[in-house]
Write an enzyme that holds these catalytic residues in place. Structure first.
Site, PDB file in Angstrom:
ATOM      1  N   HIS A  37      37.827  34.390  40.259  1.00 10.25           N
ATOM      2  CA  HIS A  37      36.732  34.918  39.443  1.00 10.25           C
ATOM      3  C   HIS A  37      35.383  34.411  39.973  1.00 10.25           C
ATOM      4  O   HIS A  37      34.416  35.169  40.076  1.00 10.25           O
ATOM      5  CB  HIS A  37      36.862  34.457  37.985  1.00 10.25           C
ATOM      6  CG  HIS A  37      38.080  34.943  37.270  1.00 10.25           C
ATOM      7  ND1 HIS A  37      39.092  34.110  36.879  1.00 10.25           N
ATOM      8  CD2 HIS A  37      38.450  36.190  36.858  1.00 10.25           C
ATOM      9  CE1 HIS A  37      40.023  34.803  36.247  1.00 10.25           C
ATOM     10  NE2 HIS A  37      39.672  36.068  36.224  1.00 10.25           N
ATOM     11  N   GLN A  61      44.501  47.046  26.593  1.00  8.69           N
ATOM     12  CA  GLN A  61      45.162  47.182  27.902  1.00  8.69           C
ATOM     13  C   GLN A  61      46.490  46.439  27.965  1.00  8.69           C
ATOM     14  O   GLN A  61      47.141  46.428  28.998  1.00  8.69           O
ATOM     15  CB  GLN A  61      44.231  46.753  29.036  1.00  8.69           C
ATOM     16  CG  GLN A  61      43.967  45.261  29.132  1.00  8.69           C
ATOM     17  CD  GLN A  61      42.893  44.974  30.159  1.00  8.69           C
ATOM     18  OE1 GLN A  61      41.732  45.333  29.971  1.00  8.69           O
ATOM     19  NE2 GLN A  61      43.261  44.351  31.257  1.00  8.69           N
TER      20      GLN A  61
END
Ligand code: AMP
Length: 282
Positions: A37, A61
């Site tokens: 990230h 999701q």
């Protein structure tokens, strides 16, 4: 670095950047941040005048309630990690009802069939959830550029389709996969594994690397068999799928065609944790 919990306060912060046509970068994440990230945030900071990093575990999701519940949440550590990154960073921590307004449900998308391959086959409705939340995020943050890891290669292709479908003025940037020294792709889900499992999980990277080395010499069916055998011989990991796919369509490749780029994809379970990885083959 500033933290915003509401859409209103984030948009107030971003208004001067929009007015002065200063570039806004965006890195959407689900938190439990790691160096993968951070690499996205660093690239975004180099290329934009400010960067919004969202941390939001998106319920729509997940097709598996347990997976959603067990998804690691390490917000204090995440903020500490982002504080070490040089740049003008705004952390956005919305809550689901604020983001989705009245109904936390997915919009239905047609991503030209990409959504039906691999992750789409095994995680029903996953990409509708990804598309829905990113559409909301893009309209809220109004970034010039948004950064996504090749770790989720199929997602990266879906996002490129999403911005076409929704006609969003944002450039989608793909970033390379960051790996542990062992080769294991960094993932928030690795936090749920003990040292032994982390060691076993390197089979995924080793297998992809072997497939890459043998790609020119072996046929696709020989490579499929090789991978099946490797996982059959391992008691700890179970293979959900291995596929060699055409990069442009993500359709399963049955044989090699000239002038076509291929990538190998693996999804595997270890100790109840689902890991995915992929590698360019040519
Ligand atoms: P996630 O928090 O898992 O939704 O991931 C947020 C973003 O980070 C996505 O664009 C991922 O593809 C990206 N990402 C996750 N792991 C890695 C990694 N090991 N290397 C590069 N990017 C990654």
């Amino acid at each position: 670095m500033k933290i915003h919990n509401s859409i209103e306060s984030l948009q107030k912060e971003l208004l001067p950047f929009l007015k002065d046509c200063k570039s806004i970068g965006f890195v959407p994440t689900m938190g439990a941040l790691h160096k993968g990230h951070v690499s996205l945030v660093e690239q975004a900071c180099k290329e934009n005048e400010c960067v919004v990093v969202s941390i939001f575990v998106n319920p729509t999701q997940f097709n598996n309630a347990k997976d959603l519940e067990k998804y690691p949440r390490t917000i204090e550590g995440d903020i500490a990690l982002l504080k070490n990154v040089k740049g003008n960073i705004f952390v956005f921590l919305p809550n689901a009802s604020d983001l989705y307004q009245d109904q936390i449900i997915s919009k239905k998308y047609d991503f030209s069939g990409i959504e039906n391959e691999m992750e789409g086959k095994h995680r029903q409705g996953h990409f509708d959830g990804v598309g829905t939340v990113l559409n909301i995020f893009f309209r809220t943050v109004k970034p010039n550029k948004a950064y996504f890891g090749e770790k989720d290669f199929q997602q990266l292709q879906i996002v490129k389709k999403l911005v076409e479908i929704e006609n969003l003025p944002v450039k989608i940037i793909g970033c390379p996969i960051v790996r542990e020294a062992s080769g294991l792709a960094m993932s928030s889900r690795n936090k749920r594994l003990d040292i032994e499992a982390l060691n076993e999980a390197t089979l995924i990277y080793k297998t992809l690397s072997e497939v890459k080395v043998k790609f020119q010499k072996l046929s696709i069916s020989e490579l499929n068999l090789l991978v099946k055998n490797k996982f059959n011989n391992n008691d700890v990991l179970s293979l959900e799928y291995f596929e060699i796919a055409d990069v442009s369509t993500l359709k399963t490749a049955l044989d090699k065609k000239k002038n076509t780029k291929y990538r190998a994809f693996i999804a595997s379970f270890i100790d109840g944790v689902r890991l995915i990885d992929n590698m360019a083959l040519n």
